[in-house]
Design a protein around this motif. Structure first.
Motif: not given
Length: 70
Positions: A61-67
Motif C-alpha cells: 500500500l501507498a497513500v498520497a494526500a492532497r487538498a
C-alpha cells in the motif's frame, strides 16, 4: 506517497502531511478495500484531505494526500 508505519496486524497506519496546515498526522487505511480514494478531515486543522490509496505489483500500500479541491 508515504510508507506504512504499523506492524501490529491491525489497520495499517500511514504518516501524511496535511496539504492545508503542513502538520504531520497519522491516518489508518482499510487495506481489505484495495485501491481507493476518499476524504478524511485533518485531525489538526479539520480541513478535508483527499487520500488516494494505491497498491503496487507486490500488493504494498501507498497513500498520497492532497487538498480536496486540487
Amino acid at each position: 506517497m508515504l510508507v506504512d508505519d504499523d506492524d501490529s496486524g491491525l489497520l495499517p497506519s500511514f504518516e501524511i502531511v496535511c496539504p492545508h496546515c503542513g502538520e504531520r498526522i497519522t491516518v489508518f487505511v482499510d487495506d481489505s478495500a484495495g485501491a481507493q480514494r476518499y476524504v478524511e478531515d485533518c485531525s489538526v486543522c479539520c480541513r478535508p484531505i483527499e487520500l488516494e490509496v494505491t497498491l503496487d505489483a507486490d500488493g504494498e500500500l501507498a497513500v498520497a494526500a492532497r487538498a480536496e479541491n486540487d
